[in-house]
Design a protein around this motif. Sequence first.
Motif, PDB file in Angstrom:
ATOM      1  N   SER A  11       0.859  -1.175   0.000  1.00 55.66           N
ATOM      2  CA  SER A  11       0.000   0.000   0.000  1.00 55.66           C
ATOM      3  C   SER A  11       0.901   1.231   0.000  1.00 55.66           C
ATOM      4  CB  SER A  11      -0.939   0.010   1.202  1.00 55.66           C
ATOM      5  OG  SER A  11      -0.225   0.169   2.391  1.00 55.66           O
ATOM      6  N   GLN A  13       0.578   5.884   0.271  1.00 56.85           N
ATOM      7  CA  GLN A  13      -0.264   7.024   0.578  1.00 56.85           C
ATOM      8  C   GLN A  13       0.303   8.257  -0.101  1.00 56.85           C
ATOM      9  OE1 GLN A  13      -1.292   7.182   4.689  1.00 56.85           O
ATOM     10  NE2 GLN A  13      -2.274   9.175   4.534  1.00 56.85           N
ATOM     11  N   ASP A  16      -3.760  12.368   1.836  1.00 60.16           N
ATOM     12  CA  ASP A  16      -4.657  11.486   2.585  1.00 60.16           C
ATOM     13  C   ASP A  16      -5.300  10.451   1.673  1.00 60.16           C
ATOM     14  OD1 ASP A  16      -4.206  12.657   5.059  1.00 60.16           O
ATOM     15  OD2 ASP A  16      -5.760  14.176   4.773  1.00 60.16           O
ATOM     16  N   VAL A  18      -5.199   6.906   0.027  1.00 66.06           N
ATOM     17  CA  VAL A  18      -4.584   5.609   0.303  1.00 66.06           C
ATOM     18  C   VAL A  18      -4.808   4.705  -0.899  1.00 66.06           C
ATOM     19  CG1 VAL A  18      -4.595   3.593   1.828  1.00 66.06           C
ATOM     20  CG2 VAL A  18      -4.968   5.875   2.773  1.00 66.06           C
TER      21      VAL A  18
END
Length: 87
Positions: A11, A13, A16, A18
């Motif tokens: 993952s 980012q 904000d 994701v």
Amino acid sequence: MIEPFANDHQSMQIGDLVIENQQDKIIIYGDIDLTFDELGYKQAQQLHELSGKIVQAFEEENLYSKNSAKSKENDDQLDKNIDNPFL
């Protein structure tokens, strides 16, 4: 930077926003404010690079036509009824 559709554990980012990687889908949630400054420019570059890698994965692997990569067990909603534990 993630490798799109390569695994189920990466993952990243951006602001904000994701981005979660899975073998049969990319999940994107949250929000981002692209301000007209150096930070906004860097975030826009990251979004551009990521979207390019996602499109490239579709073009190279032709994943969108392979139904075998999709798994009902990995889906958020299974097509089966369960008993309501509150009744």
